[in-house]
Design a protein around this motif. Structure first.
Motif, PDB file in Angstrom:
ATOM      1  N   LEU A 187      -9.067  -7.482  -5.377  1.00 34.07           N
ATOM      2  CA  LEU A 187      -8.981  -6.511  -4.328  1.00 34.07           C
ATOM      3  C   LEU A 187      -8.009  -5.965  -3.861  1.00 34.07           C
ATOM      4  N   LYS A 188      -6.695  -6.479  -4.064  1.00 34.99           N
ATOM      5  CA  LYS A 188      -5.217  -6.050  -3.713  1.00 34.99           C
ATOM      6  C   LYS A 188      -4.689  -4.850  -4.635  1.00 34.99           C
ATOM      7  N   ARG A 189      -5.308  -4.597  -5.687  1.00 40.00           N
ATOM      8  CA  ARG A 189      -4.839  -3.614  -6.778  1.00 40.00           C
ATOM      9  C   ARG A 189      -5.114  -2.402  -6.292  1.00 40.00           C
ATOM     10  N   PRO A 190      -4.187  -1.223  -6.455  1.00 41.54           N
ATOM     11  CA  PRO A 190      -4.237   0.155  -5.661  1.00 41.54           C
ATOM     12  C   PRO A 190      -5.525   0.590  -6.293  1.00 41.54           C
ATOM     13  N   LYS A 191      -5.942   0.228  -7.460  1.00 42.95           N
ATOM     14  CA  LYS A 191      -7.361   0.907  -8.034  1.00 42.95           C
ATOM     15  C   LYS A 191      -8.198  -0.028  -8.170  1.00 42.95           C
ATOM     16  N   ARG A 192      -9.319  -0.273  -7.178  1.00 40.88           N
ATOM     17  CA  ARG A 192      -9.978  -1.610  -7.447  1.00 40.88           C
ATOM     18  C   ARG A 192     -11.024  -1.298  -8.443  1.00 40.88           C
ATOM     19  N   PRO A 193     -10.871  -2.197  -9.517  1.00 39.22           N
ATOM     20  CA  PRO A 193     -11.754  -2.067 -10.677  1.00 39.22           C
ATOM     21  C   PRO A 193     -13.359  -2.597 -10.449  1.00 39.22           C
ATOM     22  N   LEU A 194     -13.429  -3.456  -9.578  1.00 42.39           N
ATOM     23  CA  LEU A 194     -14.750  -3.982  -9.349  1.00 42.39           C
ATOM     24  C   LEU A 194     -15.282  -3.312  -8.208  1.00 42.39           C
ATOM     25  N   TYR A 195     -16.572  -3.141  -8.517  1.00 46.35           N
ATOM     26  CA  TYR A 195     -17.485  -2.319  -7.400  1.00 46.35           C
ATOM     27  C   TYR A 195     -18.453  -3.474  -6.783  1.00 46.35           C
ATOM     28  N   ASN A 196     -19.215  -4.245  -7.701  1.00 47.76           N
ATOM     29  CA  ASN A 196     -19.922  -4.984  -7.248  1.00 47.76           C
ATOM     30  C   ASN A 196     -19.903  -6.574  -8.088  1.00 47.76           C
ATOM     31  N   PHE A 197     -20.596  -7.483  -8.040  1.00 43.22           N
ATOM     32  CA  PHE A 197     -20.409  -8.825  -8.647  1.00 43.22           C
ATOM     33  C   PHE A 197     -21.778  -9.191  -8.910  1.00 43.22           C
ATOM     34  N   ALA A 198     -22.142 -10.111  -9.999  1.00 44.83           N
ATOM     35  CA  ALA A 198     -23.391 -10.388 -10.418  1.00 44.83           C
ATOM     36  C   ALA A 198     -23.232 -11.960 -10.846  1.00 44.83           C
ATOM     37  N   LEU A 199     -24.007 -12.722 -10.618  1.00 40.19           N
ATOM     38  CA  LEU A 199     -24.091 -14.267 -10.918  1.00 40.19           C
ATOM     39  C   LEU A 199     -25.626 -14.579 -11.701  1.00 40.19           C
ATOM     40  N   VAL A 231       3.074 -12.189  -2.119  1.00 36.49           N
ATOM     41  CA  VAL A 231       2.343 -10.882  -1.872  1.00 36.49           C
ATOM     42  C   VAL A 231       3.108  -9.704  -2.585  1.00 36.49           C
ATOM     43  N   SER A 232       2.124  -8.861  -2.785  1.00 37.27           N
ATOM     44  CA  SER A 232       2.536  -7.788  -3.779  1.00 37.27           C
ATOM     45  C   SER A 232       2.269  -6.412  -2.890  1.00 37.27           C
ATOM     46  N   LEU A 233       3.652  -5.684  -2.879  1.00 43.40           N
ATOM     47  CA  LEU A 233       3.375  -4.389  -2.311  1.00 43.40           C
ATOM     48  C   LEU A 233       3.624  -3.119  -3.398  1.00 43.40           C
ATOM     49  N   PHE A 234       2.797  -2.320  -3.482  1.00 45.46           N
ATOM     50  CA  PHE A 234       2.904  -1.199  -4.550  1.00 45.46           C
ATOM     51  C   PHE A 234       3.535  -0.077  -4.081  1.00 45.46           C
ATOM     52  N   CYS A 235       4.308   0.482  -4.814  1.00 47.07           N
ATOM     53  CA  CYS A 235       5.015   1.705  -4.687  1.00 47.07           C
ATOM     54  C   CYS A 235       4.816   2.699  -5.843  1.00 47.07           C
ATOM     55  N   GLU A 236       3.983   3.423  -5.890  1.00 52.48           N
ATOM     56  CA  GLU A 236       4.039   4.365  -7.316  1.00 52.48           C
ATOM     57  C   GLU A 236       4.803   5.694  -7.238  1.00 52.48           C
ATOM     58  N   VAL A 237       5.573   5.641  -8.187  1.00 46.47           N
ATOM     59  CA  VAL A 237       6.661   6.673  -8.051  1.00 46.47           C
ATOM     60  C   VAL A 237       6.684   7.566  -9.459  1.00 46.47           C
ATOM     61  N   SER A 238       7.267   8.737  -9.396  1.00 49.67           N
ATOM     62  CA  SER A 238       7.028   9.483 -10.402  1.00 49.67           C
ATOM     63  C   SER A 238       8.486  10.305 -10.162  1.00 49.67           C
ATOM     64  N   GLY A 239       8.857  10.694 -11.702  1.00 47.60           N
ATOM     65  CA  GLY A 239      10.370  11.530 -11.591  1.00 47.60           C
ATOM     66  C   GLY A 239      10.957  11.272 -13.163  1.00 47.60           C
ATOM     67  N   ASN A 240      11.866  12.260 -13.384  1.00 50.59           N
ATOM     68  CA  ASN A 240      12.258  12.235 -14.634  1.00 50.59           C
ATOM     69  C   ASN A 240      13.842  12.472 -14.700  1.00 50.59           C
ATOM     70  N   PRO A 241      14.774  11.304 -14.921  1.00 50.72           N
ATOM     71  CA  PRO A 241      14.445  10.166 -15.343  1.00 50.72           C
ATOM     72  C   PRO A 241      13.815   9.392 -14.345  1.00 50.72           C
ATOM     73  N   PHE A 242      13.262   8.323 -14.795  1.00 52.61           N
ATOM     74  CA  PHE A 242      12.350   7.394 -13.939  1.00 52.61           C
ATOM     75  C   PHE A 242      13.477   6.843 -12.949  1.00 52.61           C
ATOM     76  N   PRO A 243      13.073   6.979 -11.598  1.00 56.25           N
ATOM     77  CA  PRO A 243      13.929   6.796 -10.411  1.00 56.25           C
ATOM     78  C   PRO A 243      14.267   5.442 -10.234  1.00 56.25           C
ATOM     79  N   ILE A 244      15.492   4.913  -9.591  1.00 55.63           N
ATOM     80  CA  ILE A 244      15.702   3.535  -9.150  1.00 55.63           C
ATOM     81  C   ILE A 244      14.854   3.252  -7.765  1.00 55.63           C
ATOM     82  N   ILE A 245      14.420   2.391  -7.802  1.00 57.98           N
ATOM     83  CA  ILE A 245      13.441   1.941  -6.604  1.00 57.98           C
ATOM     84  C   ILE A 245      14.187   1.079  -5.605  1.00 57.98           C
TER      85      ILE A 245
END
Length: 1259
Positions: free
Chosen positions: A67-79, A1227-1241
């Protein structure tokens, strides 16, 4: 005739079953694209309790991470719980808390049943889950309902979901089909089978926590039945953000090498997600460098390898009988033996990226076939690729595509496993056919027959191939439909009928077919003057049997005019014509072979049946059998073979015949002897025979008699200390084994100092018992015990000897004390004044008595500085006088061992004219805690904290040397927050000090040590400062700038305390005068109006009390018209091509090998090709530019290389997200960055840059 709708209703009505289903309505919301289901299929038999406890705990972590991922892969749960014979109740919900609640509500029941209804539970999980889901099966048994595997495999290929098995048992038979279907399901779904101990389930769940991610793609899937060492060369493209390699099997080994050939190990980029010795290993690499990587895998037995990644580039394959660009018209499986087209739907690639080729791989990774992929740059939508037809392999296979991305990096992706569909027959107790009247082209396709009964459901598929007919009558051609494909025809009196298959509508086919008709028409007209004879076919032999590896031939001769054309068919599949010869035949070569002869006068077909036979194999279930006289004997010889062998039984050379006492089952290989007698003993032989041979086995039968007591033991009496012999005489065959036991359940030989034995005589067995009396012996105990009022007291009474076991009692003042423990010791929880005196432990048995006495003295105690009253009551005649005197007075001095000597003894002397008595009063003083500071002198203030500094990563000890009596309880706190003594990095030392291991910046702060005992407490403050050596973030090593421009040389330094930055050029310090050289607050050096003398090597030095750091930067002045050009996106660039020659040369420009016309968007070619201008560069303009000048005298060229840099951009930087976290948890904090060459964060907290040492990971 049965219509399709009626058949469907009949099948549905007969196969309906109800499975309990718990659902939670998601509110009708649309399912996000790419979303999937996390499904747990769990065996709830009693043996799975330990697994369930670990799964409940691991599920919470899996959901939290997902649930913490930027793109949540799970929509529902089955048992889906299962327990033979039930499945359910099933839970499907979008609420993770609901899922966890239902998981916790599971309870295991019953024993460790084996096998279980696991395949049916997997089928339900696939039916209720979304496509591309993650299904994990937890069980310790093989499957009971493995006949449902075919339906499960169909669902997997439709939904492209992954099934992983976590097995903590398999009924100890991995060759059983109930286990093998697990491997088949895992292989088809690109899943795996993990074999674990019960305690290792939690380790796999940690891997699942990482594995459940969106944008998951497959790079390689292989399965191996034996030990193997394999090396794979796999291209990693830039879109792969993470690559995971998993191996399930015994002795797993994985070695990964980067494109330079360097081994990636733990600590240098390799992360170990799972490592279970002799079972499984999973590793991954994050942000791998693009290029060809080498992965070596090894295992000592049956194993599977899966290599996956996280990427937006993926594909899906569909199969069809006709070319199509509509995925809805494709199926998930091809049809065996029928030409098939492939449609690829790729995602994540845009022009000029392309798919280059498609490969079919076996399940072991071997190449079966390569098919080229045609490039369609103008196709809309881009990403659909259709491949020419091929005959699908007759084995399971994977589809692999390879291509080039927009930067010409090679990419590779692999599908889930595919298998060809075929029509198979099986034994049935009933049959039903379906007739289709007036078959037409729309009737072509797949048909499925489903049969149900109380025992389950079975399905079979077939493909209906419809041929079209074109008729030529009296010179007129019926042009209802033009078809491309093989042409067959027959003739009648006036018409020629053509049968054409593999239907495709193309305009240019009409000409070809018209031409064919002209030839046929002329041939037909000329036949009016000739006598036509239809074919006559003779095939030999009509029926034939064969064994594996043999050579088979079938002869077919055909007569007729014109000479007939002969074609062989095998189960309606065409094979080469002529005499049919099969070398090294295999079982699947069996079937009906048809010889089809045709000419213009007609067609005739004769068939020959080829039957596979296999010699018998025989297994004796039990080679030696012992039965009791009069019992029933069952002998069994299991057989296999094709056809099934008949079994005959022999005793010696005499063949046995069935009778009233002898039952023979020739099919099952059973021989049953009723009321077995002594004469039945001997050697028996079972012989299995069929058309392919014979096999035999031997069984030895012994007839025995049960044990009979010839003399039973009699009752005996004996004096203590005497020996006794108990006889027991018995007979039987085989010789009986005799055991003795006591009827009261006591151990036979467990009494101390007893000597026992069991002896075998010629006529039976005797038991001999003897023992010796031993007087009790008590271990040494203290003569006196001094105890303070209120303390606990335990007096031991240990028995060293005694036989029989002695009885123990405690005596005080001739009174029996009742506070005795089971080990014989005397325990007083709180000592009172009246508990003083002599205590005697007495042990006695028939051999004697022993005792030990301990005197208990009461000791007074008081707190330092508090008055104490000592009693001294005296009476007598005449009345005595009382005098007090101090006998012993030790100062309360603490030793180095934290113990103290603080004891005072007063003497009370009572005297009259007759007697004088003395009473000693001893009491201890409880001393308040005292703290000593390192290097303290008299007069130093104790309210000031001790200041200590340390470099991050090193260990440090915070002092708190405390002494007191009794020793104090030490507690530590940081900023008023208590520190747990069980913290892994905090160690409480015996002296009271605390050691912090591998210090971090967050450890800085004020610490308080509190020492407490009954007399009081003392505190000491320690201020800790953690310093971090400077670290300069590495930027560009070389800067290029044109003369007259400004340049800023970055030097971003981190450290605690903040480092000071100094700049040097060569060995001289750069003068910061505020003129040409400017020193920015962030450490950067600015140079305005750069001139040639400014070129050189610059060094920035960052230093603080913890150290220093210093990279170097080189500033260059690029020459005009350099072959290498760099620009920032949206800037303008011009490439000159000053070509001269006679005659005037013609100039053309090439970009990455493709000629430019000058009409491309944003590109201009001016001055007769002498100047190429790009108005606004973009990353797609990267590459090599070549101008080629040509005239009659020759040619010349000039090359330029352009690199376009893109400024950094943070995705969704306008959006502010809030994250909640539990104290002391990562805790994981996400920072999605683009650039060429790849930027220093860099990360900042409240405008203060965060040091890298404080972060678990920066990506």
């Amino acid at each position: 005739m049965v219509y399709l709708s009626e058949l469907h209703q009949m099948l549905c009505a007969s196969s309906t079953s109800l499975i309990p289903l718990k659902t939670k309505d998601p509110g009708g919301e649309a399912v996000p694209e790419g979303a999937s289901t996390l499904a747990f299929v769990f065996d709830v038999t009693g043996s799975m309790y330990d697994d369930l406890v670990q799964v409940i705990e691991g599920a919470s972590k899996i959901l939290e991470t997902s649930l913490k991922r930027p793109k949540r892969p799970l929509y529902n749960f089955a048992l889906v719980p299962f327990h033979d014979p039930e499945i359910g109740p099933v839970t499907i919900t979008t609420d993770p808390k609901k899922f966890q609640f239902e998981l916790r509500e599971l309870y295991v029941q019953g024993g460790g049943d084996c096998p279980e209804m696991s395949i049916g539970a997997i089928k339900i999980a696939l039916e209720i889950s979304l496509p591309g889901s993650f299904i994990y099966v937890f069980t310790d048994a093989r499957s009971k309902d493995y006949r449902l595997t075919h339906e499960v495999l169909q669902l997997i290929q439709q939904k492209q979901s992954q099934v992983v098995f976590v097995l903590t048992g398999d009924c100890d038979d991995r060759d059983h089909i109930g286990y093998k279907v697990y491997e088949e399901i895992a292989s088809t779904s690109s899943g795996q089978v993990f074999h674990l101990d019960k305690k290792q389930v939690n380790e796999v769940l940690k891997w699942v926590e990482e594995a459940v991610q969106a944008s998951k793609v497959h790079l390689l899937s292989t399965d191996h039945l034996t030990m193997a060492v394999n090396t794979w060369q796999i291209p990693f493209d830039p879109s792969l953000k993470e690559v995971t390699v998993s191996l399930s099997g015994p002795s797993p080994g994985i070695e990964i090498r980067d494109p330079l050939g360097e081994v990636i190990s733990k600590g240098s980029g390799l992360n170990e997600l799972l490592n279970i010795h002799n079972s499984a290993k999973v590793v991954n690499v994050k942000d791998p460098e693009p290029g060809t990587w080498t992965i070596k895998t090894s295992s000592s037995g049956r194993h599977s390898v899966r290599i996956t990644g996280l990427s937006t580039i993926d594909f899906r394959a569909g199969f069809s009988r006709k070319p199509t660009l509509d995925f809805k018209k494709t199926s998930s499986r091809p049809v065996q033996g029928i030409p098939t087209f492939v449609l690829l739907n790729t995602t994540g690639i845009l022009l000029p990226a392309r798919v280059d080729r498609l490969e079919l791989l076996s399940i072991t990774g071997e190449l079966l076939k390569t098919l080229p992929v045609k490039y369609y740059p103008d196709r809309k939508p881009y990403g659909l690729w259709n491949i020419s037809d091929f005959i699908p392999p007759d084995e399971a296979f994977f589809v692999k595509i390879m291509g080039y991305d927009k930067d010409d990096y090679i990419f590779q992706r692999v599908s889930s496993e595919f298998s060809s569909m075929y029509f198979s027959s099986s034994r049935e107790s009933s049959s039903m056919s379906w007739e289709i009247a007036q078959v037409s082209l729309p009737d072509e396709g797949f048909y499925e027959c489903m049969a149900t009964s109380s025992a389950g459901t079975g399905r079979a598929q077939t493909f209906l191939d419809v041929s079209d007919v074109v008729t030529y009558c009296d010179g007129m051609l019926n042009r209802e439909q033009w078809l491309l494909g093989p042409i067959k025809y027959i003739t009648s009196s006036k018409c020629i009928v053509f049968f054409l298959t593999h239907i495709h509508k193309y305009a240019d086919v009409i000409l070809n077919i018209n031409t064919e008709f002209v030839l046929i028409n002329s041939h037909y007209q000329s036949g009016l003057q000739n006598r036509y004879e239809p074919p006559r076919v003779v095939i030999s032999p009509k029926n034939q049997t064969f064994t594996e590896g043999s050579e088979v031939s079938i002869r077919c001769s055909a007569a007729g005019y014109p000479k007939p054309t002969v074609v062989w068919t095998h189960n309606d599949i065409l094979t080469p014509e002529g005499t049919l010869i099969i070398r090294k035949a295999i079982p699947k070569d069996a079937g009906i072979y048809g010889c089809l002869a045709s000419n213009s006068a007609g067609t005739e077909r004769q068939t020959s049946t080829l039957t596979y036979i296999e010699g018998p194999t025989l297994t004796v279930v039990q080679s030696e059998i012992l039965v009791a006289l009069g019992d029933t004997t069952i002998m069994e010889c299991k057989t296999t073979g094709i056809p099934h062998p008949q079994v005959k039984w022999f005793k010696g050379d005499l063949e046995l015949r069935a009778s009233a006492f002898l039952i023979i089952d020739t099919h099952r290989g059973l021989l049953k002897i009723q009321e077995t007698q002594d004469l039945d003993a001997g050697d028996y032989t079972c012989v299995a025979t069929n058309d392919a041979g014979r096999a035999s086995g031997k069984i030895t039968l012994d007839v025995g008699s049960p044990p009979v007591f010839t003399q039973e033991p009699s009752d005996e009496s004996v004096d203590i200390g005497s020996n006794i012999t108990l006889p027991c005489y018995v007979q039987g065959y085989p010789e009986p084994k005799v055991k003795w036991r006591r009827l009261n359940g006591a151990s036979l030989f467990s009494r101390p100092f007893a000597v026992s034995s069991i002896s075998q005589l010629r006529t039976g067995f005797v038991l001999i018992l003897s023992f010796v009396q031993v007087t009790p012996l008590i271990g040494v105990s203290p003569a006196t015990a001094n105890v303070i009022e209120g303390q606990q007291l335990t007096l031991p009474c240990v028995l060293l000897a005694g036989n029989p076991i002695p009885e123990r009692r405690w005596i005080k003042n001739s009174m029996v004390v009742r506070l005795v423990r089971s080990d014989g010791s005397l325990h007083l929880e709180r000592v009172r004044l009246q508990d003083g005196g002599d205590y005697t432990c007495m042990a006695s048995n028939v051999a004697g008595t022993s005792n030990k006495t301990t005197a208990v003295n009461q000791i007074f105690s008081t707190i330092e500085g508090i008055p104490v009253t000592l009693p001294c009551k005296a009476s007598g005649v005449p009345k005595p006088s009382i005098v007090w005197s101090k006998v012993i007075s030790h100062l309360c001095e603490m030793s180095e061992s934290h113990k103290s000597s603080c004891k005072i003894v007063w003497c009370c002397i009572c005297t009259n004219s007759i007697y004088s008595l003395q009473l000693l009063n001893v009491f201890h003083v409880i001393v308040k805690p005292r703290v000593s500071r390192p290097g303290d002198q008299q007069g130093n203030a104790y309210d000031k904290p001790i200041e200590i500094s340390v470099i991050a990563g090193e260990d440090v000890t915070l002092p708190c040397e405390v002494k007191s009596l009794p020793p104090p309880i030490i507690t530590w706190a940081k900023e008023m927050q208590l520190i747990s003594p069980f913290s892994p990095r905090h160690t409480f030392l015996p002296s009271g000090s605390m050691k912090i291991s591998e210090t971090q910046v967050s450890d800085s702060g004020m610490y308080i040590c509190v020492a407490t005992n009954i007399a009081g407490n003392v505190t000491q403050s320690v201020k800790l400062s953690v310093h971090v050596p400077p670290k300069i973030q590495r930027g560009p090593r070389v800067l290029k700038v044109q003369a007259g421009h400004r340049v800023d040389i970055p030097c971003s330094a981190q450290g605690i305390p903040p480092p000071a930055v100094t700049w040097f050029k060569g060995r001289s310090a750069v003068p910061i005068d505020g003129g040409q050289f400017i020193h920015s607050p962030d450490g950067a050096l600015g140079i305005s109006n750069v001139q040639r003398p400014d070129a050189g090597t610059y060094k920035c030095v960052a230093s603080n009390v913890a150290g220093s750091d210093s990279p170097t930067i080189e500033v260059l002045d690029p020459p005009y018209n350099s072959p290498f050009q760099e620009r920032v996106a949206n800037q303008r660039i011009a490439f000159p091509c000053p070509a001269k020659g006679i005659p005037k040369p013609v100039v053309k420009w090439l970009r990455n090998g493709r000629e430019l016309a000058g009409s491309e968007p944003g590109i201009s070619i001016l001055e007769d090709g002498m100047l190429l201008i790009i108005a606004s560069v973009t990353p797609s303009d990267n590459g090599e530019y070549v101008c080629v000048a040509i005239n009659e005298a020759g040619s010349t060229e000039r090359k330029y290389n352009l690199k376009v840099n893109v400024p950094p951009e943070i995705r969704d930087q306008e959006k502010v997200t809030n994250t909640s976290v539990v104290v002391h948890h990562p805790v994981s904090l996400f920072c999605e960055v683009s650039g060429n060459p790849f930027p220093i964060i860099s990360w900042y907290k409240e405008d203060i840059q965060v040091c890298l040492l404080n972060l678990m990971e920066v990506t």
